[in-house]
Design an enzyme around this catalytic site. Structure first.
Site, PDB file in Angstrom:
ATOM      1  N   LYS A 122       1.555  28.753  80.687  1.00  0.00           N
ATOM      2  CA  LYS A 122       1.244  28.397  81.857  1.00  0.00           C
ATOM      3  C   LYS A 122       3.086  28.652  82.401  1.00  0.00           C
ATOM      4  O   LYS A 122       4.610  28.380  81.808  1.00  0.00           O
ATOM      5  CB  LYS A 122       1.408  26.979  80.986  1.00  0.00           C
ATOM      6  CG  LYS A 122       1.783  26.025  83.606  1.00  0.00           C
ATOM      7  CD  LYS A 122       0.531  25.505  84.070  1.00  0.00           C
ATOM      8  CE  LYS A 122       0.660  25.366  85.167  1.00  0.00           C
ATOM      9  NZ  LYS A 122       0.443  26.072  86.255  1.00  0.00           N
ATOM     10  N   GLN A 124      10.383  29.759  79.861  1.00  0.00           N
ATOM     11  CA  GLN A 124       9.054  28.418  80.110  1.00  0.00           C
ATOM     12  C   GLN A 124       8.816  27.988  79.132  1.00  0.00           C
ATOM     13  O   GLN A 124       8.289  27.200  78.961  1.00  0.00           O
ATOM     14  CB  GLN A 124       8.105  28.580  80.836  1.00  0.00           C
ATOM     15  CG  GLN A 124       7.048  28.756  81.657  1.00  0.00           C
ATOM     16  CD  GLN A 124       8.061  28.468  82.630  1.00  0.00           C
ATOM     17  OE1 GLN A 124       8.201  28.595  83.450  1.00  0.00           O
ATOM     18  NE2 GLN A 124       7.499  26.513  83.467  1.00  0.00           N
ATOM     19  N   LYS A 168       5.202  33.226  82.876  1.00  0.00           N
ATOM     20  CA  LYS A 168       5.587  33.781  83.261  1.00  0.00           C
ATOM     21  C   LYS A 168       4.509  35.153  84.411  1.00  0.00           C
ATOM     22  O   LYS A 168       4.914  36.182  83.744  1.00  0.00           O
ATOM     23  CB  LYS A 168       7.349  33.908  83.776  1.00  0.00           C
ATOM     24  CG  LYS A 168       7.324  33.652  85.391  1.00  0.00           C
ATOM     25  CD  LYS A 168       7.879  32.714  85.517  1.00  0.00           C
ATOM     26  CE  LYS A 168       8.202  31.736  87.377  1.00  0.00           C
ATOM     27  NZ  LYS A 168       8.758  30.454  86.757  1.00  0.00           N
ATOM     28  N   ASP A 216       6.624  30.193  92.596  1.00  0.00           N
ATOM     29  CA  ASP A 216       8.180  30.383  92.408  1.00  0.00           C
ATOM     30  C   ASP A 216       8.492  30.614  93.440  1.00  0.00           C
ATOM     31  O   ASP A 216       7.925  30.790  94.299  1.00  0.00           O
ATOM     32  CB  ASP A 216       7.947  30.956  90.929  1.00  0.00           C
ATOM     33  CG  ASP A 216       9.692  31.182  90.515  1.00  0.00           C
ATOM     34  OD1 ASP A 216       9.424  30.269  89.806  1.00  0.00           O
ATOM     35  OD2 ASP A 216      10.160  31.639  91.286  1.00  0.00           O
ATOM     36  N   ASN A 232      11.525  25.241  98.126  1.00  0.00           N
ATOM     37  CA  ASN A 232      10.345  24.119  97.884  1.00  0.00           C
ATOM     38  C   ASN A 232      11.426  22.684  96.962  1.00  0.00           C
ATOM     39  O   ASN A 232      11.351  22.107  97.141  1.00  0.00           O
ATOM     40  CB  ASN A 232       9.272  24.235  96.948  1.00  0.00           C
ATOM     41  CG  ASN A 232       8.146  23.708  96.572  1.00  0.00           C
ATOM     42  OD1 ASN A 232       8.955  23.023  95.064  1.00  0.00           O
ATOM     43  ND2 ASN A 232       7.566  23.170  96.904  1.00  0.00           N
TER      44      ASN A 232
HETATM   45  P1  NDP Z   1      11.354  29.211  98.099  1.00  0.00           P
HETATM   46  O1  NDP Z   1      10.553  30.438  97.508  1.00  0.00           O
HETATM   47  O2  NDP Z   1      10.948  27.862  98.397  1.00  0.00           O
HETATM   48  O3  NDP Z   1      12.784  28.955  98.050  1.00  0.00           O
HETATM   49  C1  NDP Z   1      13.726  30.039  97.797  1.00  0.00           C
HETATM   50  C2  NDP Z   1      15.136  29.488  97.949  1.00  0.00           C
HETATM   51  O4  NDP Z   1      15.689  30.402  97.572  1.00  0.00           O
HETATM   52  C3  NDP Z   1      15.197  30.185  99.362  1.00  0.00           C
HETATM   53  O5  NDP Z   1      16.089  29.367 100.429  1.00  0.00           O
HETATM   54  C4  NDP Z   1      15.869  31.882  99.396  1.00  0.00           C
HETATM   55  O6  NDP Z   1      16.384  32.159 100.512  1.00  0.00           O
HETATM   56  C5  NDP Z   1      16.373  31.425  97.793  1.00  0.00           C
HETATM   57  N1  NDP Z   1      16.447  32.870  97.553  1.00  0.00           N
HETATM   58  C6  NDP Z   1      15.551  33.410  96.637  1.00  0.00           C
HETATM   59  N2  NDP Z   1      16.158  34.667  95.970  1.00  0.00           N
HETATM   60  C7  NDP Z   1      17.632  34.490  96.326  1.00  0.00           C
HETATM   61  C8  NDP Z   1      19.112  35.396  95.871  1.00  0.00           C
HETATM   62  N3  NDP Z   1      18.125  36.920  95.019  1.00  0.00           N
HETATM   63  N4  NDP Z   1      19.441  34.780  96.595  1.00  0.00           N
HETATM   64  C9  NDP Z   1      20.325  33.628  96.891  1.00  0.00           C
HETATM   65  N5  NDP Z   1      19.187  33.086  97.968  1.00  0.00           N
HETATM   66  C10 NDP Z   1      17.846  33.830  97.098  1.00  0.00           C
HETATM   67  O7  NDP Z   1      11.272  28.779  96.124  1.00  0.00           O
HETATM   68  P2  NDP Z   1      11.170  27.878  94.757  1.00  0.00           P
HETATM   69  O8  NDP Z   1      11.823  26.926  95.592  1.00  0.00           O
HETATM   70  O9  NDP Z   1      10.506  27.125  94.222  1.00  0.00           O
HETATM   71  O10 NDP Z   1      12.192  28.104  93.950  1.00  0.00           O
HETATM   72  C11 NDP Z   1      13.569  28.576  93.692  1.00  0.00           C
HETATM   73  C12 NDP Z   1      14.153  28.140  92.239  1.00  0.00           C
HETATM   74  O11 NDP Z   1      13.777  27.272  91.783  1.00  0.00           O
HETATM   75  C13 NDP Z   1      13.588  29.091  91.359  1.00  0.00           C
HETATM   76  O12 NDP Z   1      15.059  29.856  90.498  1.00  0.00           O
HETATM   77  C14 NDP Z   1      12.554  29.573  90.252  1.00  0.00           C
HETATM   78  O13 NDP Z   1      12.165  29.576  89.920  1.00  0.00           O
HETATM   79  C15 NDP Z   1      12.862  27.473  90.359  1.00  0.00           C
HETATM   80  N6  NDP Z   1      11.909  26.541  89.980  1.00  0.00           N
HETATM   81  C16 NDP Z   1      11.114  26.373  90.709  1.00  0.00           C
HETATM   82  C17 NDP Z   1       9.943  25.527  90.313  1.00  0.00           C
HETATM   83  C18 NDP Z   1       8.697  25.236  91.321  1.00  0.00           C
HETATM   84  O14 NDP Z   1       8.247  24.489  90.797  1.00  0.00           O
HETATM   85  N7  NDP Z   1       8.681  25.822  92.875  1.00  0.00           N
HETATM   86  C19 NDP Z   1       9.936  25.063  89.218  1.00  0.00           C
HETATM   87  C20 NDP Z   1      10.956  24.966  88.469  1.00  0.00           C
HETATM   88  C21 NDP Z   1      11.833  25.954  89.078  1.00  0.00           C
HETATM   89  P3  NDP Z   1      15.454  33.582 101.359  1.00  0.00           P
HETATM   90  O15 NDP Z   1      14.570  32.464 102.210  1.00  0.00           O
HETATM   91  O16 NDP Z   1      16.187  33.664 102.137  1.00  0.00           O
HETATM   92  O17 NDP Z   1      14.694  33.818 100.104  1.00  0.00           O
END
Ligand code: NDP
Length: 445
Positions: free
Chosen positions: A90, A111, A126, A166, A240
């Site tokens: 998962k 994970q 993943k 993700d 998210n």
């Molecule tokens: P989203 O794609 O919804 O949002 C990601 C955010 O982070 C955006 O604002 C994006 O900006 C920014 N971002 C992404 N890559 C970079 C980078 N290289 N440098 C700077 N900013 C960056 O992703 P999530 O919110 O789902 O995920 C965010 C984090 O949380 C990740 O590390 C993910 O692995 C972790 N996570 C997510 C879960 C989930 O349920 N969604 C569960 C557990 C962990 P931009 O739009 O400009 O790219």
């Protein structure tokens, strides 16, 4: 014991050359579990560590698709099925140009322990691709997702491997992938989580990682005899996790004053208006810069890393890996930040973690603090199996209970292994112990 762990680490580096993020994730765990091995020599004899750092299966595949101009594009797809000792693999699917095997392996490795901490029966995996959904039309995203699933579908299944969202994979992408899975397999099943509410999704899954992060941080605040009331909070990212961390922290009395995307960050000392952020990010897929054009109290600064210079009481990194380095951690500490909890996966470099821990501020590690998303995915799987839907409040209450249990496991394991108060060590030890026990019971596989 450290000699043995050093030799495992050496093998990991040799066998997985050019994958620094994976090395970093493994090292962080190995550095904390020596006391467990002292107590459990049977794990060393059974080569549990040697086995746990080696994925059970790694799949790499071509993803060809046709863009709106009629040109053929080729991306690379990945699925790493890391460990199935406690349940089906998962873990989410990341769509971002920075994706390569090392990123997927670091995420899959993390994970394993995170999923064990949730107390739900799920293993670690993943996946992802170097495809960038940003700037693509819906049609192009659909074309990519269908091609991606055309290969992935033969490797996954409701009792085998259940991917989720993700970075870059939200409700739209999950929908296209689910549609293609169903078409190819002729089975309507809970093979993905994060699904739409009318076709098997769970209420509160969208909110779960952010809310869960805040529930976990609430316990950190309580242990320091305080709460969210009046706290200034900085949250990196505006995806998210960031959005729903903001929503829950604000509802508990905090003021979120800064958020970012990969281009820059906004500061709004009046408290960020989340409705505007949701409209920009969830509806219009716009840049965060636009917030400052709409809200007069806000200021936009180009370059996302500067956000760690904004003075705050609580910092919640919710964007991506290694987004806080040692200098940025020092800046946070010197500016009076007292709590850091990780919403993103591995957002703090080893130097940053050492700085936080050395300065006595409370540090909540990703494996534990962001486990609410996958925990609620497991609740979605349960609802799918039972063919029923729980109410928002029911799911949220279960999520809250799980995050409390995750926190309790971290503190108890830290205390049992003479690391009282070290939540990072506690998370690694508690997660590892559960997986190791299951691996021992299942023999050499
Ligand atoms: P989203 O794609 O919804 O949002 C990601 C955010 O982070 C955006 O604002 C994006 O900006 C920014 N971002 C992404 N890559 C970079 C980078 N290289 N440098 C700077 N900013 C960056 O992703 P999530 O919110 O789902 O995920 C965010 C984090 O949380 C990740 O590390 C993910 O692995 C972790 N996570 C997510 C879960 C989930 O349920 N969604 C569960 C557990 C962990 P931009 O739009 O400009 O790219």
């Amino acid at each position: 014991m450290s000699q043995y762990l050093d030799s495992v680490m050496e093998t990991v580096i040799k066998r997985n050359a050019g994958e620094p993020e994976f090395h970093q994730a493994v090292k962080e765990v190995l550095e904390t579990i020596a006391p467990v091995l002292d107590k459990h020599p049977e794990y060393v004899k059974a080569k549990i560590i040697d086995r746990i750092v080696e994925p059970e299966r790694q799949i790499i595949f071509r993803v060809p698709w046709v863009d709106d101009k009629g040109e053929v594009q080729v991306n690379r797809g990945f699925r790493v099925q890391f460990n199935s000792a406690i349940g089906p693999y998962k873990g989410g699917i990341r769509l971002h140009p920075s994706v390569y095997l090392g990123i997927i392996k670091f995420l899959g490795f993390e994970q394993i322990f995170k999923n064990a901490l949730t107390t739900t029966p799920i293993g670690g995996g993943k996946g992802g691709s170097d495809f960038d959904p940003k700037g693509k039309s819906d049609n192009e995203v659909m074309s990519f997702c269908q091609s991606f699933m055309t290969e992935l579908f033969r490797h996954i299944g409701a009792d085998t491997d259940v991917p989720a969202g993700d970075i870059g994979t939200g409700a739209r992408e999950i929908g296209y992938m689910f549609g293609q899975y169903k078409r190819l397999s002729n089975v309507f099943t809970g093979v993905l989580t994060g699904k739409g509410l009318q076709w098997g999704g769970s209420l509160a899954r969208k909110q779960a990682t952010g809310y869960g992060l805040v529930y976990y941080t609430t316990r950190m605040l309580q242990d320091a005899n305080t709460d969210w009331n009046g706290k200034n909070v900085v949250i990196s990212g505006s995806g998210n996790v960031a959005i729903y961390a903001n929503e829950k922290a604000t509802s508990l009395g905090a003021k979120v004053i800064a958020m970012s995307d990969s281009n820059g960050y906004i500061v709004d000392e009046a408290g960020i208006n989340l409705d505007i952020i949701k409209d920009l990010k969830e509806v219009r897929r716009a840049r965060i810069k636009e917030y400052a054009n709409i809200v007069p109290t806000a200021q936009y600064v180009e370059g996302c890393r500067g956000i760690w210079g904004v003075k705050c009481d609580v910092a919640l990194p919710c964007a991506t890996q290694n987004e806080i380095n040692g200098d940025e951690a020092t800046l946070l500490v010197n500016n009076g930040c007292k709590f850091v909890a990780e919403g993103a996966n591995m957002p703090s470099t080893p130097d940053a973690i050492a700085t936080f821990q050395g300065s006595g501020i409370a540090f909540g590690p990703a494996k534990a603090a962001n486990a609410g998303g996958v925990a609620t995915s497991a609740l979605e799987m349960s609802q799918n199996s039972m063919r029923l839907s729980w109410s928002f409040d029911e799911v949220d209450e279960k999520l809250h209970g799980i995050m409390n249990k995750v926190y309790d496991q971290c503190t108890a394991a830290a205390e049992a292994y003479s690391e009282k108060g070290n939540l990072a060590a506690g998370a690694n030890i508690a997660g590892f112990l559960k997986v190791a026990e299951c691996m021992m019971a299942q023999g050499v596989v």
